[in-house]
Design an enzyme around this catalytic site. Sequence first.
Site, PDB file in Angstrom:
ATOM      1  N   PRO A  83      34.672   0.370  14.018  1.00 40.67           N
ATOM      2  CG  PRO A  83      32.260  -0.029  12.325  1.00 40.67           C
ATOM      3  CD  PRO A  83      33.344  -0.385  13.746  1.00 40.67           C
ATOM      4  CB  CYS A  84      37.925   4.587  13.575  1.00 40.40           C
ATOM      5  SG  CYS A  84      38.119   4.591  11.816  1.00 40.40           S
ATOM      6  CD  GLN A  85      33.412   4.490   9.426  1.00 42.26           C
ATOM      7  OE1 GLN A  85      32.984   4.039  10.411  1.00 42.26           O
ATOM      8  NE2 GLN A  85      33.293   3.941   8.500  1.00 42.26           N
ATOM      9  CG  PHE A  87      35.357   7.930  17.962  1.00 41.85           C
ATOM     10  CD1 PHE A  87      34.763   8.330  19.534  1.00 41.85           C
ATOM     11  CD2 PHE A  87      34.963   6.064  18.396  1.00 41.85           C
ATOM     12  CE1 PHE A  87      33.432   7.788  19.798  1.00 41.85           C
ATOM     13  CE2 PHE A  87      33.731   6.169  18.146  1.00 41.85           C
ATOM     14  CZ  PHE A  87      33.509   6.809  19.437  1.00 41.85           C
ATOM     15  CB  SER A  88      37.581   9.787  12.078  1.00 38.56           C
ATOM     16  OG  SER A  88      38.260  10.130  10.932  1.00 38.56           O
TER      17      SER A  88
END
Length: 236
Positions: A83-85, A87-88
């Site tokens: 899941p990248c949220q 660091f987005s």
Amino acid sequence: MSMKKKVISLFSGAGGLDIGFENAGFSIAVAVEIDPACCDTLKTNRPDLPVINKNITEVTSDEILLAANLKPLEAALVIGGPPCQSFSLAGLRKGLDDERGKLLFEFVRIVRETLPFGFVLENVKGLTNWDSGRALKLLIDELSKPIEYHGKSYTYTIAEPRVLNAVDYGVPQYRERLILVGNRKGLEFEYPAPLDETERRTVRDAICNLPKPEAPSEMARIVAKSIKARREKHGY
């Protein structure tokens, strides 16, 4: 399919990354995904694929290997996009202070415990500069530590992380993603060369032969009205 071509897929979603590896000649041996809707999609499209529908923090490497019919050292790759949220650039950027951000190290755990030939991790561009690059450095450090298994020591050689843009590889979309690649044989990895700008595909190339669309739904009209404000606020 040869044992050497089998892949362990983590954070599989609906299988988009998996399809790319299948097209490249690999075989997905097991998929781990927490979202039940995504798991239903995976099972519908790949009825013979073992799918583990659990939070990865609750999944042991032994469970993954058993489902994949593999032993340590036998998998070709471990792949996934945690899941990248966290660091987005479009999010709050809590990074490692967010439980989702810590899932990066679940990827590390599975790599170290299953000992594939190599791994491919993808994530948002924002991971490169979160906290002046601390998260990415810590991730690489953890992946690079020696691993002792049955009296032998294994170390992953990590290629220099690179942000790649999908438009440079035949996709009609500007989509930047950080790619991290490593292998335990000490081999050098070369990223594929990007297409020349004149060779890029456009949206017209991709959809010009589609049938005439129906009128947009009411929900589509509502979402469309939010696009301008979202671009102004988030840049996408």
